[in-house]
Design an enzyme around this catalytic site. Structure first.
Site, PDB file in Angstrom:
ATOM      1  N   GLU A 299     -16.105   6.526   5.885  1.00 46.11           N
ATOM      2  CA  GLU A 299     -15.358   5.839   6.947  1.00 46.11           C
ATOM      3  C   GLU A 299     -15.197   6.782   8.119  1.00 46.11           C
ATOM      4  OE1 GLU A 299     -11.354   5.080   5.528  1.00 46.11           O
ATOM      5  OE2 GLU A 299     -11.294   7.023   4.533  1.00 46.11           O
TER       6      GLU A 299
ATOM      7  N   ARG B 255       0.833  -1.209   0.000  1.00 43.86           N
ATOM      8  CA  ARG B 255       0.000   0.000   0.000  1.00 43.86           C
ATOM      9  C   ARG B 255       0.864   1.253   0.000  1.00 43.86           C
ATOM     10  NH1 ARG B 255      -4.649   0.500   4.484  1.00 43.86           N
ATOM     11  NH2 ARG B 255      -2.875   1.009   5.808  1.00 43.86           N
TER      12      ARG B 255
ATOM     13  N   LYS C 205      -2.716   6.951   1.248  1.00 35.27           N
ATOM     14  CA  LYS C 205      -2.479   7.257   2.666  1.00 35.27           C
ATOM     15  C   LYS C 205      -1.424   8.366   2.725  1.00 35.27           C
ATOM     16  CE  LYS C 205      -2.264   4.767   7.031  1.00 35.27           C
ATOM     17  NZ  LYS C 205      -3.385   5.451   7.657  1.00 35.27           N
TER      18      LYS C 205
HETATM   19  N1  PXG Z   1      -9.303   4.769   7.103  1.00 37.13           N
HETATM   20  C1  PXG Z   1      -8.399   5.731   7.346  1.00 37.13           C
HETATM   21  C2  PXG Z   1      -8.673   7.122   6.907  1.00 37.13           C
HETATM   22  C3  PXG Z   1      -7.203   5.407   7.996  1.00 37.13           C
HETATM   23  O1  PXG Z   1      -6.293   6.339   8.234  1.00 37.13           O
HETATM   24  C4  PXG Z   1      -7.973   3.113   8.155  1.00 37.13           C
HETATM   25  C5  PXG Z   1      -9.115   3.493   7.485  1.00 37.13           C
HETATM   26  C6  PXG Z   1      -7.800   1.685   8.538  1.00 37.13           C
HETATM   27  O2  PXG Z   1      -6.818   1.082   7.730  1.00 37.13           O
HETATM   28  P1  PXG Z   1      -5.899  -0.103   8.277  1.00 37.13           P
HETATM   29  O3  PXG Z   1      -5.079  -0.484   7.103  1.00 37.13           O
HETATM   30  O4  PXG Z   1      -5.080   0.461   9.398  1.00 37.13           O
HETATM   31  O5  PXG Z   1      -6.806  -1.163   8.718  1.00 37.13           O
HETATM   32  C7  PXG Z   1      -6.979   4.074   8.412  1.00 37.13           C
HETATM   33  C8  PXG Z   1      -5.717   3.704   9.098  1.00 37.13           C
HETATM   34  C9  PXG Z   1      -4.096   6.710  14.206  1.00 37.13           C
HETATM   35  C10 PXG Z   1      -3.824   5.809  13.036  1.00 37.13           C
HETATM   36  O6  PXG Z   1      -3.111   7.197  14.785  1.00 37.13           O
HETATM   37  C11 PXG Z   1      -4.796   5.597  12.098  1.00 37.13           C
HETATM   38  C12 PXG Z   1      -4.529   4.763  11.027  1.00 37.13           C
HETATM   39  C13 PXG Z   1      -3.338   4.159  10.910  1.00 37.13           C
HETATM   40  C14 PXG Z   1      -2.391   4.385  11.853  1.00 37.13           C
HETATM   41  C15 PXG Z   1      -2.619   5.217  12.933  1.00 37.13           C
HETATM   42  O7  PXG Z   1      -5.261   6.909  14.543  1.00 37.13           O
HETATM   43  N2  PXG Z   1      -5.514   4.618  10.141  1.00 37.13           N
END
Ligand code: PXG
Length: 305
Positions: free
Chosen positions: A204, A71, A171
């Site tokens: 989301e 990713r 991301k």
């Molecule tokens: N949506 C968004 C906008 C994200 O940033 C997810 C979904 C979930 O994706 P994953 O691959 O992690 O299942 C994310 C991921 C934090 C933090 O500090 C948030 C994410 C990743 C790392 C840290 O809140 N979000």
């Protein structure tokens, strides 16, 4: 209005101070936390011009390492940032950072790629020299009671970026609209914010994907609703299907959440966390439901397998 003198500015205490013994991997070197700095000319600082991954480490193993690296490479390609390292080198860097910090149990990796030093202008210079940073640390979770009582959410007035603006599938290091939505939730005394897309469809939460359960079937917005294709989301889909549940990617409206039997979020930080209300409408019984609880259990078994 009072102005801060330079000396007062210099002596303000930032509540966040990394442990001095922490080592950060920057472009092939392990430097102490105090020296882990980027230039004020870094494009990631100036413009949010970079991409990142947040990755869990369970039992010393990097969870879904290949998927996170993939990713990251897709995100960097989308913003026309040439990765200065191969996938294997990125993997090695993460393992080196874990080792340098003595992380042999559970941990958290923040992997960042910035465009690097640039002029004070938006244009990407041909000589751009991207930097790769690996921070290996621990993560502060939602307190355990949150998993017992579930999250209270609001619908945010901050729209998820439409795909033809900054694609939510990338991301990027620009999380401002998610941060604004999270602020709105905090201000409202809620735990999280549900973000809608430009058409008013559920996208989301600020750092998590969203699922609902209705009649034992699971529904989650498709990528075309403007979401990050979460790695935990994919695991939740796999685990739910293994339990024999029908799982469908489907456009959702707030009404679908209000009228759901259950709702939960998935993300690297939160893992799987129940949602019990949205905009003061109680979801289902107002308590984490059986399908969510089962998935939370299955996830714990899966991550440590
Ligand atoms: N949506 C968004 C906008 C994200 O940033 C997810 C979904 C979930 O994706 P994953 O691959 O992690 O299942 C994310 C991921 C934090 C933090 O500090 C948030 C994410 C990743 C790392 C840290 O809140 N979000």
């Amino acid at each position: 209005m009072t102005t801060l003198s330079p000396s007062r500015m210099a002596t303000r205490q930032n509540p966040f101070t990394p442990k001095p013994e922490m080592k950060v991997w920057i472009d092939g070197e392990l430097v102490s936390a105090a020296d882990a700095k980027v230039s004020v000319f870094d494009h990631c600082l100036l413009y949010g011009d970079g991409v990142f991954e947040g990755i869990r480490v369970y039992n010393g193993r990097i969870f879904k390492e290949r998927e996170h690296i993939e990713r990251l490479f897709l995100s960097s390609k989308a913003i026309r940032l040439d990765m200065p390292m191969t996938r294997e080198e990125v993997s090695r860097a993460m393992h080196d950072a874990l080792e340098a910090n003595g992380i042999t149990g559970d941990g958290y990796i923040r992997l960042i790629v910035t465009r690097g030093l640039g002029a004070l202008g938006i244009a990407i210079t041909k000589a751009a020299c991207p930097s790769v940073i690996v921070i290996a640390a621990t993560i502060s979770l939602y307190p355990p009671d949150v998993y017992e009582r579930g999250l209270r959410c609001i619908t945010s007035s901050v729209m998820r970026t439409p795909p033809n603006a900054l694609s939510p599938r990338i991301k990027t290091c620009n999380y401002l609209n998610n941060i604004m939505a999270k602020c709105e939730a905090m201000d409202a005394g809620a735990d999280e914010a549900v973000m809608l897309n430009h058409a008013g469809h559920v996208a989301e939460c600020t750092g998590d994907n969203l699922f609902i359960v209705r009649d034992d079937k699971l529904y989650t917005p498709p990528t075309s609703s403007g979401i990050l294709e979460g790695i935990t989301r994919a695991v939740a889909i796999e685990l739910a299907r293994k339990r024999g549940h029908h799982v469908e990617e489907k456009m959702l409206l707030c009404f679908d959440i209000y009228s759901a039997d259950e709702c939960f979020l998935t993300g690297t930080a939160a893992e799987i966390v129940p949602v019990v209300s949205l905009d003061r409408r109680v979801i289902g019984t107002g308590k984490p439901g059986p399908v969510t609880r089962q998935l939370m259990e299955d996830f714990i078994a899966y991550r440590s397998a």
